[in-house]
Design a protein around this motif. Sequence first.
Motif, mmCIF file in Angstrom:
data_model
loop_
_atom_site.group_PDB
_atom_site.id
_atom_site.type_symbol
_atom_site.label_atom_id
_atom_site.label_comp_id
_atom_site.label_asym_id
_atom_site.label_seq_id
_atom_site.Cartn_x
_atom_site.Cartn_y
_atom_site.Cartn_z
ATOM 1 N N LEU A 131 8.484 -25.443 -40.845
ATOM 2 C CA LEU A 131 7.978 -25.333 -42.210
ATOM 3 C C LEU A 131 6.579 -24.728 -42.217
ATOM 4 O O LEU A 131 6.285 -23.827 -43.024
ATOM 5 N N THR A 132 5.720 -25.202 -41.325
ATOM 6 C CA THR A 132 4.336 -24.732 -41.303
ATOM 7 C C THR A 132 4.257 -23.242 -41.025
ATOM 8 O O THR A 132 3.574 -22.489 -41.742
ATOM 9 N N TRP A 133 4.974 -22.785 -39.987
ATOM 10 C CA TRP A 133 4.911 -21.363 -39.644
ATOM 11 C C TRP A 133 5.610 -20.503 -40.686
ATOM 12 O O TRP A 133 5.177 -19.378 -40.963
ATOM 13 N N SER A 134 6.664 -21.025 -41.294
ATOM 14 C CA SER A 134 7.332 -20.277 -42.367
ATOM 15 C C SER A 134 6.390 -20.073 -43.549
ATOM 16 O O SER A 134 6.319 -18.981 -44.133
ATOM 17 N N LEU A 135 5.658 -21.132 -43.896
ATOM 18 C CA LEU A 135 4.708 -21.024 -45.002
ATOM 19 C C LEU A 135 3.593 -20.038 -44.682
ATOM 20 O O LEU A 135 3.157 -19.275 -45.558
ATOM 21 N N TYR A 136 3.118 -20.041 -43.440
ATOM 22 C CA TYR A 136 2.074 -19.091 -43.057
ATOM 23 C C TYR A 136 2.588 -17.649 -43.153
ATOM 24 O O TYR A 136 1.874 -16.751 -43.634
ATOM 25 N N ILE A 137 3.808 -17.410 -42.690
ATOM 26 C CA ILE A 137 4.365 -16.055 -42.729
ATOM 27 C C ILE A 137 4.521 -15.574 -44.166
ATOM 28 O O ILE A 137 4.128 -14.455 -44.520
ATOM 29 N N VAL A 138 5.104 -16.440 -45.016
ATOM 30 C CA VAL A 138 5.271 -16.065 -46.419
ATOM 31 C C VAL A 138 3.910 -15.880 -47.088
ATOM 32 O O VAL A 138 3.719 -14.971 -47.899
ATOM 33 N N HIS A 139 2.963 -16.740 -46.735
ATOM 34 C CA HIS A 139 1.608 -16.631 -47.274
ATOM 35 C C HIS A 139 1.006 -15.258 -46.975
ATOM 36 O O HIS A 139 0.426 -14.603 -47.864
ATOM 37 N N LEU A 140 1.143 -14.796 -45.742
ATOM 38 C CA LEU A 140 0.609 -13.489 -45.362
ATOM 39 C C LEU A 140 1.353 -12.356 -46.068
ATOM 40 O O LEU A 140 0.733 -11.352 -46.464
ATOM 41 N N MET A 141 2.651 -12.500 -46.246
ATOM 42 C CA MET A 141 3.419 -11.476 -46.955
ATOM 43 C C MET A 141 2.980 -11.378 -48.413
ATOM 44 O O MET A 141 2.799 -10.271 -48.946
ATOM 45 N N VAL A 142 2.826 -12.518 -49.065
ATOM 46 C CA VAL A 142 2.389 -12.531 -50.464
ATOM 47 C C VAL A 142 0.995 -11.915 -50.584
ATOM 48 O O VAL A 142 0.743 -11.075 -51.459
ATOM 49 N N ALA A 143 0.080 -12.336 -49.705
ATOM 50 C CA ALA A 143 -1.289 -11.834 -49.767
ATOM 51 C C ALA A 143 -1.341 -10.328 -49.527
ATOM 52 O O ALA A 143 -2.066 -9.603 -50.228
ATOM 53 N N SER A 144 -0.573 -9.850 -48.556
ATOM 54 C CA SER A 144 -0.553 -8.408 -48.266
ATOM 55 C C SER A 144 -0.029 -7.616 -49.450
ATOM 56 O O SER A 144 -0.577 -6.556 -49.798
ATOM 57 N N THR A 145 1.029 -8.119 -50.082
ATOM 58 C CA THR A 145 1.608 -7.416 -51.222
ATOM 59 C C THR A 145 0.659 -7.428 -52.408
ATOM 60 O O THR A 145 0.554 -6.431 -53.141
ATOM 61 N N LEU A 146 -0.041 -8.536 -52.626
ATOM 62 C CA LEU A 146 -1.042 -8.596 -53.689
ATOM 63 C C LEU A 146 -2.131 -7.550 -53.462
ATOM 64 O O LEU A 146 -2.540 -6.846 -54.398
ATOM 65 N N LEU A 147 -2.592 -7.450 -52.234
ATOM 66 C CA LEU A 147 -3.666 -6.513 -51.913
ATOM 67 C C LEU A 147 -3.214 -5.069 -52.104
ATOM 68 O O LEU A 147 -3.874 -4.279 -52.796
ATOM 69 N N VAL A 148 -2.080 -4.714 -51.511
ATOM 70 C CA VAL A 148 -1.585 -3.332 -51.605
ATOM 71 C C VAL A 148 -1.189 -3.008 -53.050
ATOM 72 O O VAL A 148 -1.531 -1.945 -53.576
ATOM 73 N N GLY A 149 -0.467 -3.928 -53.684
ATOM 74 C CA GLY A 149 -0.043 -3.698 -55.059
ATOM 75 C C GLY A 149 -1.230 -3.544 -55.998
ATOM 76 O O GLY A 149 -1.224 -2.692 -56.889
#
Length: 216
Positions: free
Chosen positions: A74-92
């Motif tokens: 759960l912890t690593w899944s949340l970190y991975i999704v967290h980074l994906m969301v943050a990256s998309t927010l930044l690029v978008g």
Amino acid sequence: MNQRPGGLTAVCVLAIVLGALGLLTGLVGIVGMLAAPAMQNLFSGMPGMNDEFTKVQMEMNAEMMAVAQSRPVLTWSLYIVHLMVASTLLVGGILAVMLKPVGRRLLLGVFVGAIVFELVRIVPTVIMALENMAIVEEYMPRLAEASNQGGQAPPGMDQTMGAFAKVGAIVGLVAAVAMMLFKCAFYVVGTLYLSKPRIVALYSQAHDVAGQGDWN
């Protein structure tokens, strides 16, 4: 057509800021998870602390680390999704502020996904915070007692330190929930704003002027 509304600029800039901060906190969290055992061992060699204090501190750290590592998938899944969301927010956000239609579509998609992510993430966040709060409340009196090498601590010092630690943990938990609610509110407002007909038309016009050779 060349005028970018102030509301659009605000939405894009805030998305960029949240994305950049999200990447930073996500990477710091991952490094912290990986380096926690080494940092715990390093702490045991810090000067100026008596053996009993160090022993109690190490026990508390071990229990808190066990809480953090008790749900690795759960912890690593949340970190991975967290980074994906943050990256998309930044690029978008960067593309959207440049009036690139793909940026608007990225933000619309990540806003909806981020709302779901924040609502899901808050559950384990609260559970882990409560578990850590119980650990801190248990160990703070022992730390207060151990730090008093001469045994002359003022009466009630251990209870006072335990109460301060509990209040601090509660404040941290409230701040985390408040930040989650703020981000969800922003994502909702951002989704509604980017869906307005005049904003959709603005990006369509920008694409038409830019030509088919530019990003769409």
